[in-house]
Design an enzyme around this catalytic site. Structure first.
Site, mmCIF file in Angstrom:
data_model
loop_
_atom_site.group_PDB
_atom_site.id
_atom_site.type_symbol
_atom_site.label_atom_id
_atom_site.label_comp_id
_atom_site.label_asym_id
_atom_site.label_seq_id
_atom_site.Cartn_x
_atom_site.Cartn_y
_atom_site.Cartn_z
ATOM 1 N N CYS A 123 35.440 46.929 51.193
ATOM 2 C CA CYS A 123 34.169 46.741 50.495
ATOM 3 C C CYS A 123 32.988 47.238 51.320
ATOM 4 O O CYS A 123 31.938 47.563 50.767
ATOM 5 C CB CYS A 123 33.976 45.279 50.118
ATOM 6 N N ARG A 127 33.276 49.744 53.986
ATOM 7 C CA ARG A 127 33.431 51.042 54.636
ATOM 8 C C ARG A 127 34.526 51.867 53.972
ATOM 9 O O ARG A 127 35.468 51.329 53.396
ATOM 10 C CB ARG A 127 33.738 50.884 56.120
ATOM 11 N N GLN A 133 39.443 39.836 58.545
ATOM 12 C CA GLN A 133 40.031 40.591 57.433
ATOM 13 C C GLN A 133 40.239 42.067 57.761
ATOM 14 O O GLN A 133 41.216 42.674 57.331
ATOM 15 C CB GLN A 133 39.150 40.477 56.176
ATOM 16 N N GLY A 161 39.422 36.876 40.365
ATOM 17 C CA GLY A 161 40.257 37.501 41.384
ATOM 18 C C GLY A 161 40.924 36.414 42.203
ATOM 19 O O GLY A 161 40.373 35.316 42.348
ATOM 20 N N ALA A 162 42.113 36.713 42.726
ATOM 21 C CA ALA A 162 42.860 35.683 43.462
ATOM 22 C C ALA A 162 43.405 36.225 44.775
ATOM 23 O O ALA A 162 44.450 35.793 45.248
ATOM 24 C CB ALA A 162 43.995 35.144 42.590
ATOM 25 N N GLY A 163 42.673 37.167 45.369
ATOM 26 C CA GLY A 163 43.101 37.734 46.643
ATOM 27 C C GLY A 163 42.616 36.917 47.825
ATOM 28 O O GLY A 163 42.214 35.755 47.683
ATOM 29 N N ALA A 165 39.002 35.591 47.593
ATOM 30 C CA ALA A 165 38.893 34.454 46.678
ATOM 31 C C ALA A 165 39.439 33.187 47.324
ATOM 32 O O ALA A 165 38.869 32.097 47.176
ATOM 33 C CB ALA A 165 39.637 34.759 45.382
#
Length: 440
Positions: free
Chosen positions: A51, A53, A116, A189-191, A194
């Site tokens: 999101c 780069r 992340q 979204g469920a990643g 989230a």
């Protein structure tokens, strides 16, 4: 011309979210479409797209590498190269290695210390391997990047007070709503983002969490973890009226929520305020939603203020981490230079061995029949001579080649001195010519 490492990219510092979503490569479609082909110019390639780069690592020869990557990148998104160029930075060699190590260690992230990015880099590497797009240099470089990131996390406190984008989103919601225990939230979204958001919402005291995901089973699994309620994706707009706070983080290629969709939701809510946080790139929510009364839309770039407050706590630890990055960048540079030197060492040894074998054959021919013991003794003597004669020049080359600026010059001198590039003249021809001159 020697191969070099190139890194071409844009990030949250050089491009706003609207530009990042235009040039996002979330499905690594550059590799799939083959617009950065593996050939004589580009021998290895890897794409990292998050999101915040998009960065393309390439190993290749000459300045054409950069122009080829830019053309392929822009074409993959149906854009013009000239529209992309103003937002792009390019690093080569030592600088490319240093930048990658900073990225892997989360020192270049919007949220310094967030975990992340390392997982995203590992995922990008896995995809590049699956497509057979990496070789010895990128394989070594990526494994070293993972090692550097581990050192930074274990030897410094850079991650100890780190926040995630999801944490920043929830903090922003708390500033707007204050006490959260009377409000309900919906995660679209469920990643991983989230899941982190759900953790922080629960900690903030949110009264209810809904989870809407295209794959209902994954949404239900996440909702169960946080005592929430899973919603079928097709029921999204019907159930949006139940939520005061909406955090969206899907991998959709275009907006899934538009202003016309929210107008009806607002009527059913009797125009009670709605707070949207879009942390997806490309964005999930059309910016026009923000023009509606009683709707407040924030995207990922709006979270910078929250992040900046947290950054001051980690500056000292980040300085320690940068020292590690510099140290490891130097080590990788030495390995890379040794890789450049290796063909010259191999050519020198092979040439010496060929000359030795030719001389052995000539000597045995003059001596006539000899027993195995004598032959073995002659071979051992020649082998020892080759090793001892090559030891000093090889040691000298290795020592001098560790000097970054001088290394290529010494390789060139050695190749000319020992005639290693004369493919048309066999190594024994010079000996034969010299012997002929002496006889005359």
């Amino acid at each position: 011309m020697e191969r070099d490492i190139y890194l071409i990219g844009l990030n949250h510092r050089t491009a706003g979210v609207e530009v990042r979503e235009r040039f996002a490569l979330t499905d690594c479609n550059v590799l799939e479409q083959g617009v950065v082909p593996i050939d004589d110019v580009v021998s290895e390639v890897l794409i990292l797209s998050t999101c915040n780069r998009v960065e393309i690592l390439a190993v290749g020869r000459g300045p054409e590498v950069v122009s080829r990557v830019l053309r392929g990148w822009a074409a993959a998104r149906g854009q013009c190269e000239h529209d992309l160029a103003p937002y792009v930075y390019t690093h080569k060699g030592h600088e490319a290695v240093r930048h990658l190590f900073r990225v892997a260690s989360s020192l270049d992230s919007m949220v310094v210390g967030e975990p992340q990015i390392l997982g995203q880099l590992k995922d990008a590497y896995r995809k590049a391997i699956e497509r057979n797009c990496t070789r010895v240099i990128l394989n070594r470089l990526l494994h070293k990047a993972f090692s550097v990131a581990k050192r930074v996390r274990t030897e410094t406190g850079v991650a100890s007070s780190a926040v995630s984008i999801s944490y920043a989103a929830v903090e922003l919601a708390k500033r707007i709503f204050g006490e959260m225990n009377q409000y309900k939230a919906m995660l679209i979204g469920a990643g991983e983002m989230a899941e982190l958001a759900a953790t922080h919402l629960l900690h903030a005291g949110i009264s209810k969490i809904y989870v809407a995901n295209r794959t209902f089973e994954r949404g239900r699994e996440l909702a169960r973890q946080f005592n929430g309620e899973a919603i079928h994706f097709e029921d999204l707009f019907e159930r949006l009226a139940d939520a005061d706070i909406i955090i969206s983080s899907t991998g959709a290629h275009e907006a899934i929520i538009r202003a016309r969709d929210i107008k009806d939701v607002l009527r059913r809510r009797k125009h009670r305020p709605m707070f949207f946080i879009d942390i997806a790139v490309p964005r999930d929510i059309d910016p026009d939603v923000n023009n509606l009364d009683n709707v407040y839309l924030y995207d990922i770039d709006d979270l910078k203020e929250v992040v900046e407050e947290n950054l001051a706590q980690r500056r000292e630890e980040a300085s320690k981490a940068l020292t590690i990055v510099e140290e490891e960048t130097g080590k990788f540079g030495q390995w890379l230079r040794s890789l450049e030197l290796q063909p010259t060492i191999v050519d020198l040894i092979r040439r010496s061995e060929r000359i030795a074998q030719d001389e052995l054959a000539r000597t045995l021919k003059r001596l006539g029949p000899v027993d195995d013991e004598t032959r073995d003794a002659l071979e051992a003597m020649l082998s020892s001579m080759v090793r001892k004669l090559n030891h000093e020049p090889i040691t000298f080359l290795k020592r001098r080649h560790s000097e970054e600026d001088a290394g290529p010059r010494y390789i060139d001198i050695a190749r000319r001195m020992f005639n290693l590039d004369d493919d048309n003249v066999p190594p024994d021809a010079h000996c034969d010519r010299r012997r002929h001159d002496e006889d005359n």
